[in-house]
Write an enzyme that holds these catalytic residues in place. Structure first.
Site, PDB file in Angstrom:
ATOM      1  N   ASP A  94       0.807  -0.987   0.034  1.00 15.36           N
ATOM      2  CA  ASP A  94      -0.140  -0.099  -0.155  1.00 15.36           C
ATOM      3  C   ASP A  94       0.879   1.149   0.094  1.00 15.36           C
ATOM      4  O   ASP A  94       1.587   1.680   1.053  1.00 15.36           O
ATOM      5  CB  ASP A  94      -0.956  -0.193   1.292  1.00 15.36           C
ATOM      6  CG  ASP A  94      -1.955   1.126   1.291  1.00 15.36           C
ATOM      7  OD1 ASP A  94      -2.764   1.296   0.659  1.00 15.36           O
ATOM      8  OD2 ASP A  94      -1.519   2.051   2.119  1.00 15.36           O
ATOM      9  N   TYR A 137       3.277   9.670  -0.047  1.00 19.16           N
ATOM     10  CA  TYR A 137       4.317   8.827   0.756  1.00 19.16           C
ATOM     11  C   TYR A 137       5.629   9.090   0.126  1.00 19.16           C
ATOM     12  O   TYR A 137       6.712   8.846   0.678  1.00 19.16           O
ATOM     13  CB  TYR A 137       3.985   7.354   0.832  1.00 19.16           C
ATOM     14  CG  TYR A 137       2.522   7.051   1.477  1.00 19.16           C
ATOM     15  CD1 TYR A 137       1.811   8.052   2.197  1.00 19.16           C
ATOM     16  CD2 TYR A 137       2.484   5.553   1.418  1.00 19.16           C
ATOM     17  CE1 TYR A 137       0.785   7.670   2.833  1.00 19.16           C
ATOM     18  CE2 TYR A 137       0.930   5.140   2.209  1.00 19.16           C
ATOM     19  CZ  TYR A 137       0.173   6.260   2.835  1.00 19.16           C
ATOM     20  OH  TYR A 137      -1.015   5.912   3.321  1.00 19.16           O
ATOM     21  N   LYS A 181      -2.613   5.832  -4.078  1.00 19.95           N
ATOM     22  CA  LYS A 181      -3.715   7.090  -3.943  1.00 19.95           C
ATOM     23  C   LYS A 181      -3.300   8.159  -4.587  1.00 19.95           C
ATOM     24  O   LYS A 181      -2.114   8.699  -4.521  1.00 19.95           O
ATOM     25  CB  LYS A 181      -3.754   7.052  -2.323  1.00 19.95           C
ATOM     26  CG  LYS A 181      -4.118   5.861  -1.577  1.00 19.95           C
ATOM     27  CD  LYS A 181      -4.028   5.741  -0.074  1.00 19.95           C
ATOM     28  CE  LYS A 181      -3.913   4.659   0.659  1.00 19.95           C
ATOM     29  NZ  LYS A 181      -2.336   4.510   0.817  1.00 19.95           N
ATOM     30  N   HIS A 195      -7.497   9.685  -2.085  1.00 19.88           N
ATOM     31  CA  HIS A 195      -6.878   9.631  -0.695  1.00 19.88           C
ATOM     32  C   HIS A 195      -7.746  10.268   0.253  1.00 19.88           C
ATOM     33  O   HIS A 195      -7.634   9.735   1.482  1.00 19.88           O
ATOM     34  CB  HIS A 195      -5.469  10.313  -0.755  1.00 19.88           C
ATOM     35  CG  HIS A 195      -4.511   9.791   0.326  1.00 19.88           C
ATOM     36  ND1 HIS A 195      -3.119   9.638   0.015  1.00 19.88           N
ATOM     37  CD2 HIS A 195      -4.848   9.387   1.692  1.00 19.88           C
ATOM     38  CE1 HIS A 195      -2.666   9.099   1.102  1.00 19.88           C
ATOM     39  NE2 HIS A 195      -3.591   9.071   2.113  1.00 19.88           N
TER      40      HIS A 195
END
Ligand code: A2P
Length: 290
Positions: free
Chosen positions: A50, A55, A84, A116
């Protein structure tokens, strides 16, 4: 999905299986750290990963998988990749944002791509442009799904109201809703909305960002069944059919967290843990976003 998938899975409304266990990668940024974590995860049987544009590790994750899959005799189709849309790309920039994720990961396609959060970065939570922006993002995700670039599409951090709004306008029902879920945040209403619409409810922060690992009830249940607190927290979720995405950068913990399919929690222990529900959120709160 290939039969070499070693982790138990759930059937999505797209007809595809998604592993019940995936590695959360929030805060794993440095290439070597991502490589080490992905290596440990593949060795331990994780087949889902994920990520998210925010990120800043999509490129590192893609690189790590391209390098490591052959080591485990695996191919691209054996793993399930989640990413996302960056909240800054919500709305008219969604096409650009999703294409950027595809190119950063560089794995041909993304198995599951999520909006997201229901808001737009830079807009106030009360800004009336938020609903239009997320509707526009969804339409773009539907388009990319139609082109086969995003095999499944879904949302993250949506409240019951955001889910109902989406269900009124979407052409494609979201495959997944990914939200914070653990014994102190049982999300009963959201789970029932997901059940009503056939959306898979997926958990992040099943360990409450690590804070539930020292909870006295969790510790006692763990002691009674000779498991770690992390294992019983993850087991509590998967025993309810909820897929989990524990994040860890530590190879031993990554390995340990995967050991949850070989024991069962008693109904009494499940109920004791569920009784901790108090609406406690350790992560982002979307409830004020219009
Ligand atoms: P670390 O990366 O050092 O292992 P959540 O998934 O609920 O957000 O929790 C993630 C946090 O929990 C991270 O800080 C992670 O730290 C820690 N963590 C993950 N697995 C374990 C474990 N088995 N024991 C202790 N801490 C853990």
């Amino acid at each position: 999905m290939s039969s070499s998938l070693s982790s138990p899975s759930v059937l999505l409304n797209t007809g595809v299986q998604m592993p019940l266990l995936g590695l959360g990668t929030y805060k794993l940024v440095a290439s070597e750290e991502v490589l080490r974590a992905v290596d440990a995860a593949l060795a331990a049987g994780y087949r889902a990963f994920d990520s998210a544009a925010v990120y800043e590790n999509e490129a590192g994750l893609g690189r790590a998988l391209r390098e490591l899959l052959p080591k485990y005799g695996l191919i691209r189709e054996d793993v399930f990749i989640i990413s996302k849309l960056d909240p800054k790309d919500q709305g008219e920039r969604a096409m650009e944002g999703a294409l950027q994720s595809l190119s950063q990961l560089d794995l041909g396609y993304i198995d599951l791509y999520l909006i997201h959060c229901p808001g737009t970065q830079g807009l106030a939570v009360t800004d009336q442009r938020n609903p239009g922006n997320r509707a526009q993002s969804w339409a773009i995700l539907e388009e990319l799904h139609g082109q086969g670039k995003l095999k499944a599409i879904g949302v993250s951090n949506y409240t019951p109201a955001h889910m109902r709004e989406l269900m009124q306008s979407c052409k494609i029902t979201p495959a997944v809703l990914q939200v914070e879920f653990h014994p102190k945040l049982c999300q009963r209403e959201l789970r029932s909305v997901c059940k009503e619409y056939g959306v898979c409810f997926q958990s992040y922060s099943s360990l409450g960002k690590g804070k539930l690992l020292t909870d006295p009830v969790v510790s006692e249940v763990a002691k009674n069944c000779e498991r770690t607190p992390a294992q019983v927290l993850l087991r509590w979720a998967v025993q309810q059919g909820v897929p989990v995405l524990p994040k860890s950068s530590n190879p031993d913990r990554i390995q340990g967290n995967a050991q949850m399919f070989d024991f069962t929690l008693s109904d009494v222990d499940m109920d004791r843990m569920s009784a901790l529900d108090c609406g406690q959120k350790y992560c982002r709160d979307s409830s004020n976003i219009v």
